[in-house]
Scaffold this motif. Structure first.
Motif, mmCIF file in Angstrom:
data_model
loop_
_atom_site.group_PDB
_atom_site.id
_atom_site.type_symbol
_atom_site.label_atom_id
_atom_site.label_comp_id
_atom_site.label_asym_id
_atom_site.label_seq_id
_atom_site.Cartn_x
_atom_site.Cartn_y
_atom_site.Cartn_z
ATOM 1 N N VAL A 1 -5.820 -4.105 4.418
ATOM 2 C CA VAL A 1 -6.801 -3.371 5.214
ATOM 3 C C VAL A 1 -7.951 -4.315 5.507
ATOM 4 O O VAL A 1 -8.497 -4.947 4.609
ATOM 5 N N GLU A 2 -8.301 -4.408 6.790
ATOM 6 C CA GLU A 2 -9.435 -5.221 7.220
ATOM 7 C C GLU A 2 -10.656 -4.321 7.332
ATOM 8 O O GLU A 2 -10.526 -3.129 7.629
ATOM 9 N N ASN B 1 -6.672 4.988 7.288
ATOM 10 C CA ASN B 1 -6.173 6.279 6.811
ATOM 11 C C ASN B 1 -5.670 7.143 7.964
ATOM 12 O O ASN B 1 -5.791 8.368 7.916
ATOM 13 N N ALA B 2 -5.098 6.510 8.964
ATOM 14 C CA ALA B 2 -4.613 7.230 10.141
ATOM 15 C C ALA B 2 -3.585 8.279 9.731
ATOM 16 O O ALA B 2 -2.804 8.084 8.788
ATOM 17 N N ASP C 1 0.865 -1.169 0.000
ATOM 18 C CA ASP C 1 0.000 0.000 0.000
ATOM 19 C C ASP C 1 0.909 1.229 0.000
ATOM 20 O O ASP C 1 1.542 1.543 1.006
ATOM 21 N N LYS C 2 0.975 1.907 -1.119
ATOM 22 C CA LYS C 2 1.891 3.057 -1.284
ATOM 23 C C LYS C 2 1.573 4.181 -0.293
ATOM 24 O O LYS C 2 2.464 4.944 0.069
ATOM 25 N N ALA C 3 0.325 4.281 0.148
ATOM 26 C CA ALA C 3 -0.034 5.311 1.130
ATOM 27 C C ALA C 3 0.743 5.110 2.423
ATOM 28 O O ALA C 3 1.167 6.082 3.066
ATOM 29 N N VAL C 4 0.947 3.857 2.819
ATOM 30 C CA VAL C 4 1.728 3.573 4.033
ATOM 31 C C VAL C 4 3.161 4.037 3.830
ATOM 32 O O VAL C 4 3.745 4.693 4.708
ATOM 33 N N LEU D 1 -0.323 7.041 13.289
ATOM 34 C CA LEU D 1 0.422 5.843 12.909
ATOM 35 C C LEU D 1 1.715 5.747 13.707
ATOM 36 O O LEU D 1 2.079 4.673 14.189
ATOM 37 N N SER D 2 2.401 6.863 13.893
ATOM 38 C CA SER D 2 3.635 6.871 14.676
ATOM 39 C C SER D 2 3.382 6.419 16.111
ATOM 40 O O SER D 2 4.146 5.619 16.670
ATOM 41 N N GLU D 3 2.302 6.901 16.722
ATOM 42 C CA GLU D 3 1.966 6.499 18.086
ATOM 43 C C GLU D 3 1.636 5.007 18.155
ATOM 44 O O GLU D 3 2.015 4.324 19.118
ATOM 45 N N ALA D 4 0.941 4.491 17.145
ATOM 46 C CA ALA D 4 0.615 3.063 17.121
ATOM 47 C C ALA D 4 1.872 2.219 16.967
ATOM 48 O O ALA D 4 2.025 1.182 17.629
#
Length: 154
Positions: A65-66, A124-125, A23-26, A130-133
């Motif tokens: 993505v689920e 779409n975080a 997923d290029k967005a990631v 995403l950094s916190e996760a």
């Protein structure tokens, strides 16, 4: 070298060895965060972080993505324990359940002989979310690995 072999085996064991498109967005979000990564054969993003005490910790940001109803979820995985056999001892399983209760983000799951800490976020975080996760998965898994094994395999 052992860590690289373990990471490759771990990837194939947990996510399967099927080729997939990342997923290029990631990748764009990880680039924004300036996190170095590799894309594994499943199309997932594999990151290795330096943590306290000259330790490192492996983290995967899944490309898949689920969905549940209107929710679109991305998972962040980090290994914390590798059992000597297919089953966890009762003491280890109970400790993982207790830690899941205390965790603010995520919880422990069993994948084959591995205990993986999994944080689920909106697909779409934002970069900050995403950094916190990633940080939650990394720190929780590394602390559990140190507690249960005293080693730094991941």
């Amino acid at each position: 070298m052992k860590r690289i072999a373990t990471a490759l085996l771990l990837t194939a064991t947990v996510f399967g060895a099927q080729a997939a498109t990342p997923d290029k967005a990631v990748g764009r979000v990880l680039d924004t965060l300036k996190y170095p990564y590799e894309v594994d054969e499943d199309g997932d993003y594999k990151l290795v972080f330096d943590v306290e005490g000259d330790r490192t910790q492996l983290v995967f940001v899944r490309s898949a993505v689920e969905e549940y109803g209107k929710h679109r979820i991305r998972e962040i995985w980090s290994p914390g324990y590798n059992a000597p056999g297919k089953q966890f001892s009762a003491a280890v399983a109970n400790r993982l359940l207790e830690d899941s209760q205390d965790a603010k983000l995520g919880g422990w799951v069993k994948q084959e002989q591995l205990a993986m800490f999994v944080v689920k976020v909106d697909a779409n975080a934002s970069a900050d979310a995403l950094s916190e996760a990633i940080e939650a998965a990394m720190n929780t898994a590394d602390a559990m690995e140190l507690e249960l094994t005293g080693t730094d395999e991941y």
